[in-house]
Design an enzyme around this catalytic site. Sequence first.
Site, PDB file in Angstrom:
ATOM      1  N   GLY A  46       1.433   2.982  10.682  1.00 12.68           N
ATOM      2  CA  GLY A  46       2.064   4.248  10.285  1.00 12.68           C
ATOM      3  C   GLY A  46       2.989   4.837  11.332  1.00 12.68           C
ATOM      4  O   GLY A  46       3.314   4.202  12.349  1.00 12.68           O
TER       5      GLY A  46
ATOM      6  N   HIS B  29      -9.847   1.377   4.572  1.00 12.70           N
ATOM      7  CA  HIS B  29      -8.578   1.609   5.288  1.00 12.70           C
ATOM      8  C   HIS B  29      -8.800   2.666   6.380  1.00 12.70           C
ATOM      9  O   HIS B  29      -9.537   3.627   6.176  1.00 12.70           O
ATOM     10  CB  HIS B  29      -7.501   2.075   4.302  1.00 12.70           C
ATOM     11  CG  HIS B  29      -6.138   2.049   4.897  1.00 12.70           C
ATOM     12  ND1 HIS B  29      -5.699   3.038   5.749  1.00 12.70           N
ATOM     13  CD2 HIS B  29      -5.131   1.145   4.802  1.00 12.70           C
ATOM     14  CE1 HIS B  29      -4.466   2.744   6.143  1.00 12.70           C
ATOM     15  NE2 HIS B  29      -4.098   1.607   5.580  1.00 12.70           N
TER      16      HIS B  29
ATOM     17  N   GLU C   3      -7.048   5.038   7.357  1.00 15.64           N
ATOM     18  CA  GLU C   3      -6.700   6.424   6.987  1.00 15.64           C
ATOM     19  C   GLU C   3      -7.836   7.075   6.195  1.00 15.64           C
ATOM     20  O   GLU C   3      -7.996   8.289   6.227  1.00 15.64           O
ATOM     21  CB  GLU C   3      -5.368   6.446   6.226  1.00 15.64           C
ATOM     22  CG  GLU C   3      -4.205   6.196   7.170  1.00 15.64           C
ATOM     23  CD  GLU C   3      -2.928   5.701   6.511  1.00 15.64           C
ATOM     24  OE1 GLU C   3      -2.847   5.682   5.266  1.00 15.64           O
ATOM     25  OE2 GLU C   3      -2.006   5.303   7.253  1.00 15.64           O
TER      26      GLU C   3
ATOM     27  N   GLU D 109      -6.063  -4.613  10.551  1.00 17.81           N
ATOM     28  CA  GLU D 109      -5.147  -3.478  10.657  1.00 17.81           C
ATOM     29  C   GLU D 109      -5.453  -2.673  11.923  1.00 17.81           C
ATOM     30  O   GLU D 109      -6.239  -1.720  11.886  1.00 17.81           O
ATOM     31  CB  GLU D 109      -5.301  -2.570   9.437  1.00 17.81           C
ATOM     32  CG  GLU D 109      -4.893  -3.216   8.136  1.00 17.81           C
ATOM     33  CD  GLU D 109      -4.028  -2.276   7.321  1.00 17.81           C
ATOM     34  OE1 GLU D 109      -3.004  -2.722   6.812  1.00 17.81           O
ATOM     35  OE2 GLU D 109      -4.361  -1.085   7.219  1.00 17.81           O
TER      36      GLU D 109
ATOM     37  N   LYS E 101       0.178   4.224  -0.385  1.00 16.39           N
ATOM     38  CA  LYS E 101      -0.460   5.453   0.135  1.00 16.39           C
ATOM     39  C   LYS E 101      -0.209   6.603  -0.851  1.00 16.39           C
ATOM     40  O   LYS E 101      -0.201   6.353  -2.048  1.00 16.39           O
ATOM     41  CB  LYS E 101       0.033   5.739   1.556  1.00 16.39           C
ATOM     42  CG  LYS E 101      -0.121   4.486   2.436  1.00 16.39           C
ATOM     43  CD  LYS E 101       0.047   4.721   3.890  1.00 16.39           C
ATOM     44  CE  LYS E 101      -0.147   3.399   4.637  1.00 16.39           C
ATOM     45  NZ  LYS E 101      -0.152   3.528   6.070  1.00 16.39           N
TER      46      LYS E 101
ATOM     47  N   ASN F 232       0.869  -1.177   0.000  1.00 19.19           N
ATOM     48  CA  ASN F 232       0.000   0.000   0.000  1.00 19.19           C
ATOM     49  C   ASN F 232       0.910   1.232   0.000  1.00 19.19           C
ATOM     50  O   ASN F 232       1.449   1.603   1.043  1.00 19.19           O
ATOM     51  CB  ASN F 232      -0.896  -0.027   1.241  1.00 19.19           C
ATOM     52  CG  ASN F 232      -1.741   1.231   1.358  1.00 19.19           C
ATOM     53  OD1 ASN F 232      -1.825   2.025   0.421  1.00 19.19           O
ATOM     54  ND2 ASN F 232      -2.357   1.425   2.516  1.00 19.19           N
TER      55      ASN F 232
ATOM     56  N   SER G 165       2.843  -1.562  10.620  1.00 16.85           N
ATOM     57  CA  SER G 165       4.269  -1.575  10.996  1.00 16.85           C
ATOM     58  C   SER G 165       4.979  -2.892  10.695  1.00 16.85           C
ATOM     59  O   SER G 165       5.838  -3.329  11.465  1.00 16.85           O
ATOM     60  CB  SER G 165       4.439  -1.234  12.478  1.00 16.85           C
ATOM     61  OG  SER G 165       3.967   0.073  12.740  1.00 16.85           O
TER      62      SER G 165
HETATM   63  P1  PGA Z   1       2.380   0.763   7.776  1.00 12.99           P
HETATM   64  O1  PGA Z   1       0.948   0.880   7.094  1.00 12.99           O
HETATM   65  O2  PGA Z   1       2.993  -0.521   7.274  1.00 12.99           O
HETATM   66  O3  PGA Z   1       3.124   1.969   7.300  1.00 12.99           O
HETATM   67  O4  PGA Z   1       2.159   0.760   9.245  1.00 12.99           O
HETATM   68  C1  PGA Z   1       0.139  -0.222   6.925  1.00 12.99           C
HETATM   69  C2  PGA Z   1      -1.166   0.184   6.317  1.00 12.99           C
HETATM   70  O5  PGA Z   1      -1.632   1.290   6.607  1.00 12.99           O
HETATM   71  O6  PGA Z   1      -1.745  -0.556   5.521  1.00 12.99           O
END
Ligand code: PGA
Length: 246
Positions: free
Chosen positions: A165, A89, A91, A159, A6, A4, A207
């Site tokens: 993040g 997601h 976010e 998640e 982003k 992903n 993470s």
């Molecule tokens: P991250 O994000 O690996 O940067 O923690 C995972 C995600 O949001 O899918």
Amino acid sequence: MVSNWKANPDSGKLAKRLLLETKKIAKRLKNTDFVVCPPTIFLESLKSSRGTMSLGAQDFFYEPSGAFTGETGFQALLSTGVKYAIVGHSERRALGEKDETINKKVKAALASGVKVILCVGEENREAGFSYLPIIKNELVEALAGVSKQNIKNLVIAYEPVWAIGKKATREATPKEIEEVVIFIKRVIGDLYDTKTIPPIKILYGGSVNPENASLIMDGSGVDGLLIGRASVSPKIYKSIIESLAS
Ligand code: PGA
């Protein structure tokens, strides 16, 4: 393995370079489906360079096309050849996306044959906080009115928001992930008669890094990983994939 990206990278040229590096790294892990989810604007131009990897959307609009300024109708999305779409997601939920919209997107994508990567997860794990009902509610709301026939194309990503993040408070342990994986399977089993369909794939995201990737894959019962930050850093991504290949 789902990348992903982003809102990265900053240009089509860099996106192409990142895709080619990802493709090279992906060759190290056999019998694995690789999915790259770049920003929508890069999907079309990456189509011809993806090799055996699949492309996925990070978001789209649930109407096929029409007067929806700024949105990407799913008909246009289909023309880019995407096989997968991330829906729900955290976010996007943080930007105001509600369960009702998520449900419409899940239905639109599944009805058009796109595999949905549905993200669910609780906001925190403070002592005494009841997180399983939150996950159940997200699943029930997102899948309202989705037929058993269509859930064959569903992938669920656990998640936990607190582990995602740069703002992550800590990493999730394989045991914590395993508990939720078992719970998700139970909820899906209660919603659908799953005995007669292939098991729904469950991913973990939050993470993921070279140190924890294989521990999570080996110790939590997930089928794959949804990788954010590390997927836009070829060096770190390569270490993750190598750790899984060995
Ligand atoms: P991250 O994000 O690996 O940067 O923690 C995972 C995600 O949001 O899918």
